[in-house]
Scaffold this active site. Sequence first.
Site, short mmCIF file in Angstrom:
data_model
loop_
_atom_site.label_atom_id
_atom_site.label_comp_id
_atom_site.label_asym_id
_atom_site.label_seq_id
_atom_site.Cartn_x
_atom_site.Cartn_y
_atom_site.Cartn_z
N GLU A 48 9.14 101.54 37.57
CA GLU A 48 8.77 102.92 37.25
C GLU A 48 9.78 103.55 36.30
O GLU A 48 9.42 104.28 35.37
CB GLU A 48 8.67 103.75 38.54
CG GLU A 48 7.50 103.30 39.39
CD GLU A 48 7.49 103.95 40.77
OE1 GLU A 48 8.48 103.82 41.49
OE2 GLU A 48 6.48 104.57 41.10
N ALA A 73 13.96 100.96 44.38
CA ALA A 73 14.73 101.93 45.15
C ALA A 73 15.50 101.15 46.21
O ALA A 73 15.11 100.03 46.56
CB ALA A 73 13.78 102.92 45.81
N GLU A 97 5.61 97.88 46.40
CA GLU A 97 5.74 98.84 47.51
C GLU A 97 4.75 98.57 48.63
O GLU A 97 5.04 98.80 49.81
CB GLU A 97 5.55 100.28 47.00
CG GLU A 97 6.70 100.81 46.16
CD GLU A 97 6.57 100.50 44.68
OE1 GLU A 97 5.75 99.63 44.30
OE2 GLU A 97 7.28 101.14 43.90
N GLY A 121 10.73 101.05 42.06
CA GLY A 121 11.34 102.13 41.28
C GLY A 121 11.95 101.64 39.98
O GLY A 121 12.05 102.40 39.01
#
Length: 262
Positions: free
Chosen positions: A115, A68, A135, A112
């Site tokens: 993911e 992200a 993270e 992300g």
Amino acid sequence: VIKTYDHILVDLPKPGVGLITFNRPRALNALSTALFLELNDALQTLDNDDDTNAIVLTGSEKAFAAGADIKEMKDLSFSKAYNTNFITSWSSTIPNIRKPIIAAVNGHALGGGCELALMADILYCSSSATFGQPEIKLGIIPGAGGSQRLTALIGKSRAMELILTGKTFSGTEAGQWGVAAQVFDSAEECVRGALETAGKIAGMSRLSVRAAKEVVNKSQDTGLREGLDYERKVFHGLFGSKDQKIGEPMSLEIISNALHLL
Ligand code: HXC
């Protein structure tokens, strides 16, 4: 069907196959909101396009996606994250796409990005790809399914080690652990392999492909008994399809060949 976007490239490289390439090279394809809105739009457009039967998702040789966008998250408060339902818009679109998605992962697939790769129906990677959920180093945790999908794939102990320390794993390990269906020597071969498989799938009965994806995915979020019932219902339903009737002579041929082998 092809639209022009700012952060992704969309192409139809072979019949029935849509190719989406993340194109934010200076930020290692970090998944900004703008990128994700475009990705959602492209996926939904391809999902609704009659000429597309399978979708390949890829990045660059250096990065599938480095996570992200950290710059966007830096000043996010709890109330803003909660009120805007941060992440939901993108993490809930991909699982609702009905056509098969193959991720061709090269370079960094972190946070992300990892993911996102795990949301694909089939994951291919190159041996030098780098996966991880870093993270924890940012004082957060995976927020788009990493703790659930990765754990289901590689088991609790390995997932805990990765998620609690933020250490990465290689494409070779992704193959050994069952995260990737195929591991390639180079980025180019990885994308080519994904396009070939997508082309093969695109040549199958669209109805069966859709039903097969649906029932396999059902196995991921349901108990065995309920999953088997669901599979049988969809299986029975396909005998009402034209594709199954067209497929019949081939099935008989396969059966008679098999009988000859006995
Ligand atoms: C925004 C990013 C970024 C990210 C890299 N960049 N990752 N920008 N968000 N996630 C930018 C850098 O700021 C830099 O821009 C440029 O990309 C190149 O990065 P470098 O660090 O110079 O490259 P390199 O030395 O090759 O290192 C690559 C890297 C490193 C190991 C991938 O960039 C890195 O650790 N990035 C962060 C990875 C990460 O923590 N991802 C998880 C994010 S959290 P400038 O302008 O400075 O040149 C997350 C939460 C998910 O994903 C929650 C649910 C979705």
